[in-house]
Design a protein around this motif. Structure first.
Motif, mmCIF file in Angstrom:
data_model
loop_
_atom_site.group_PDB
_atom_site.id
_atom_site.type_symbol
_atom_site.label_atom_id
_atom_site.label_comp_id
_atom_site.label_asym_id
_atom_site.label_seq_id
_atom_site.Cartn_x
_atom_site.Cartn_y
_atom_site.Cartn_z
ATOM 1 N N GLN A 1 0.760 -1.132 0.094
ATOM 2 C CA GLN A 1 0.070 0.054 0.120
ATOM 3 C C GLN A 1 0.794 1.353 0.033
ATOM 4 O O GLN A 1 0.504 2.134 0.628
ATOM 5 C CB GLN A 1 -0.804 0.145 1.195
ATOM 6 C CG GLN A 1 -1.860 -1.275 1.011
ATOM 7 C CD GLN A 1 -2.961 -1.054 2.340
ATOM 8 O OE1 GLN A 1 -2.471 -0.688 3.268
ATOM 9 N NE2 GLN A 1 -4.157 -1.508 2.029
ATOM 10 N N ILE B 1 1.940 4.568 -1.032
ATOM 11 C CA ILE B 1 1.817 5.854 -1.844
ATOM 12 C C ILE B 1 2.683 6.818 -1.366
ATOM 13 O O ILE B 1 2.582 7.236 -0.504
ATOM 14 C CB ILE B 1 0.261 6.163 -1.898
ATOM 15 C CG1 ILE B 1 -0.615 5.449 -2.426
ATOM 16 C CG2 ILE B 1 0.075 7.691 -2.792
ATOM 17 C CD1 ILE B 1 -2.019 5.612 -2.278
ATOM 18 N N ASN C 1 5.578 10.270 -1.748
ATOM 19 C CA ASN C 1 5.968 11.722 -2.496
ATOM 20 C C ASN C 1 7.334 11.847 -2.427
ATOM 21 O O ASN C 1 7.889 13.030 -2.488
ATOM 22 C CB ASN C 1 5.273 12.752 -1.785
ATOM 23 C CG ASN C 1 5.473 12.920 -0.390
ATOM 24 O OD1 ASN C 1 6.278 12.188 0.261
ATOM 25 N ND2 ASN C 1 4.628 13.869 0.316
ATOM 26 N N ASN D 1 -1.318 16.461 -2.079
ATOM 27 C CA ASN D 1 -2.778 16.045 -1.845
ATOM 28 C C ASN D 1 -2.551 15.264 -0.457
ATOM 29 O O ASN D 1 -1.782 14.359 -0.266
ATOM 30 C CB ASN D 1 -3.384 15.223 -2.877
ATOM 31 C CG ASN D 1 -4.829 14.666 -2.723
ATOM 32 O OD1 ASN D 1 -4.943 14.171 -1.589
ATOM 33 N ND2 ASN D 1 -5.592 14.892 -3.693
ATOM 34 N N ASP E 1 -4.593 12.779 0.917
ATOM 35 C CA ASP E 1 -4.958 11.696 0.903
ATOM 36 C C ASP E 1 -4.122 10.653 -0.084
ATOM 37 O O ASP E 1 -3.814 9.693 0.328
ATOM 38 C CB ASP E 1 -6.341 11.529 0.533
ATOM 39 C CG ASP E 1 -7.592 12.108 1.481
ATOM 40 O OD1 ASP E 1 -7.376 11.843 2.762
ATOM 41 O OD2 ASP E 1 -8.592 12.439 1.037
ATOM 42 N N ARG E 2 -3.609 11.503 -1.122
ATOM 43 C CA ARG E 2 -2.905 10.967 -2.104
ATOM 44 C C ARG E 2 -1.552 11.425 -2.258
ATOM 45 O O ARG E 2 -1.326 12.648 -3.224
ATOM 46 C CB ARG E 2 -3.588 10.782 -3.522
ATOM 47 C CG ARG E 2 -4.781 9.961 -3.329
ATOM 48 C CD ARG E 2 -5.805 9.777 -4.975
ATOM 49 N NE ARG E 2 -5.826 11.137 -5.319
ATOM 50 C CZ ARG E 2 -7.207 11.596 -4.761
ATOM 51 N NH1 ARG E 2 -7.896 11.229 -3.884
ATOM 52 N NH2 ARG E 2 -7.252 12.887 -5.175
ATOM 53 N N CYS F 1 1.186 11.518 -3.281
ATOM 54 C CA CYS F 1 2.071 11.501 -4.711
ATOM 55 C C CYS F 1 1.658 12.554 -5.575
ATOM 56 O O CYS F 1 2.226 12.716 -6.397
ATOM 57 C CB CYS F 1 1.865 10.065 -5.274
ATOM 58 S SG CYS F 1 0.161 9.633 -5.557
ATOM 59 N N GLU F 2 0.432 13.047 -5.183
ATOM 60 C CA GLU F 2 -0.014 14.325 -6.006
ATOM 61 C C GLU F 2 0.215 15.454 -5.558
ATOM 62 O O GLU F 2 0.103 15.798 -4.356
ATOM 63 C CB GLU F 2 -1.655 14.165 -6.252
ATOM 64 C CG GLU F 2 -2.119 12.819 -6.966
ATOM 65 C CD GLU F 2 -3.635 12.836 -6.968
ATOM 66 O OE1 GLU F 2 -4.371 13.693 -6.525
ATOM 67 O OE2 GLU F 2 -4.073 11.500 -7.286
#
Length: 445
Positions: free
Chosen positions: A33, A35, A37, A323, A325-326, A328-329
């Protein structure tokens, strides 16, 4: 038309780490899981990550991470015994920071506690023992004690925002004791740690912004203070610049002329309650927040400040970089960090002259140079500005290639234009919308 002048022949010192942050990347060494940055951290060349409030975030390790009372959960235990310590998840977190190419700035103490019952912000019942515990935490991460590491962690900060709430406050969020108790506590801890580690930087106390409290602290201080850390949240960069000068003047007045001034919590804030707090959080994650970041970085490069650390890169409401929650964005607020890093990689900062609502910083090396420009006002009404960028002091026999990157509503630090100039000086015209940020890079041909 508004003129910004850059003279690359006038160095003003080093490009300072104005793009440091609170907290490190989101990453798991196990791929489950994942994700992350971490590549964005690397691309932005983030120089330092302060560990304050890390224990709010589960992926870092949550309540088992960083804070002294979590690493040493039983205060009655033997601080000389490795079995008294729980280093596991903090080890993982600091390894992630190191893996990203970032240096840790370690806050010793506890996260802020907003809830009605306090757990870890109360004064330690034995100040000297607390210092000895911190000594062993430092030895674990820098000297390999207790199956530890040889990490390059220079900065060790004692506590966070002891001035946030007064002695008579019923709701003390960071320091549960009195001001006098904190002065004694800092004296004991700083003396002990500096005696153990004369080569490291021991400082603090990360004041929330009460300069009267800070003056009392400095007036009585006899313990080492390698750096003085402080915080400010504001809605115009000039407010941060003015506070920077006031802090430096205060340090100098009390003889701390060699003490570094480190602003290690800042962000855009127009108010802390009601609609103004809601509007603050919206702005922080918008282009407006990004422009505030860029403008502040540019302004503070030329102020008497040593390090600037944005709050917060941890996934949370005040993170305008990623972001939540995510992670990587990237949000708009990430790109000023990457843009400023283009200056940070160069040899020296150079002189700039700017116009109203325009902020600029510039730097050069032998064959490369760069200018970062930001258009910011807390008033959302000002129109775009036509900027005449006058450049001098950087030339090459075959000319100079200039590349323009833009951050605005439709561009994410994208390359939008290139051209070649010859001669000893030249001018460029660019349109900069409100909250727009431009990076102008020069390369000798």
């Amino acid at each position: 038309m508004h003129t910004v002048t850059v003279d690359f022949s006038k160095p003003t010192g080093i490009v300072k780490p104005m793009h440091a942050v609170n907290n490190g990347p989101v990453y798991k060494f196990a791929a489950d899981q994942r994700i992350t940055n971490i590549d964005h951290f690397r691309a932005a060349g983030i120089p330092y990550a302060r560990t304050h409030d890390a224990s709010f975030y589960a992926t870092y390790g949550g309540e088992h991470t960083v804070d002294v009372n979590m690493i040493f959960p039983n205060f009655d235990a033997d601080p000389e015994d490795p079995a008294s310590y729980d280093f596991c998840l903090t080890d993982e977190y600091l390894r992630v920071i190191e893996f990203a190419g970032v240096k840790t700035f370690y806050r010793l103490g506890s996260k802020i506690e907003h809830w009605p019952k306090k757990y870890n912000t109360l004064p330690p019942k034995d100040f000297k023992k607390w210092a000895v515990i911190c000594e062993h935490i430092i030895r674990h991460y820098t000297e390999g004690w207790a199956d530890g590491f040889q990490m390059d962690i220079a900065y060790w900060e004692i506590w966070n925002e002891p001035d946030l709430d007064g002695d008579d406050s019923p709701h003390k969020r960071c320091w549960g004791g009195t001001k006098a108790q904190f002065f004694e506590f800092y004296d004991i801890a700083a003396r002990h740690l500096k005696a153990c580690f004369p080569h490291l930087k021991i400082g603090g106390p990360a004041i929330a912004g009460n300069l009267g409290w800070a003056e009392e602290f400095l007036a009585q201080l006899k313990a080492p203070l390698d750096f003085f850390s402080w915080h400010i949240y504001a809605n115009e960069p000039i407010q941060i610049a003015e506070r920077t000068r006031a802090v430096r003047a205060l340090l100098d007045r009390y003889g701390f002329t060699e003490t570094e001034s480190i602003l290690n919590e800042w962000n855009y804030v127009c108010g802390w309650t009601g609609d103004r707090w809601y509007n603050t959080l919206v702005a922080e994650k918008s282009l407006k927040g990004a422009a505030f970041i860029a403008a502040t970085m540019c302004a503070e490069q030329y102020e008497p400040l040593d390090i600037l650390m944005y709050y917060d890169a941890r996934p949370c409401a005040m993170n305008g970089m990623f972001n939540t929650d995510r992670p990587c964005e990237c949000l708009k607020g990430y790109y000023p960090f990457r843009m400023f890093n283009a200056l940070y990689k160069l040899d020296s900062a150079v002189a700039v002259e700017t116009a109203d609502q325009l902020y600029a910083a510039a730097a050069k090396s032998e064959s490369r140079a760069a200018v970062m420009l930001a258009h910011f006002s807390d008033d959302d009404a000002p129109p775009a500005k036509t900027v005449k960028l006058d450049l001098s002091g950087f030339s090459a026999p075959n000319g100079v290639k200039i590349s323009y990157s833009l951050l605005d509503a439709t561009h994410d630090a994208d390359l939008v234009r290139e051209e070649i100039f010859t001669g000893e000086s030249f001018s460029a015209i660019l349109e900069l919308p409100l909250f727009g940020v431009s990076l102008v890079e020069l390369e000798a041909l």
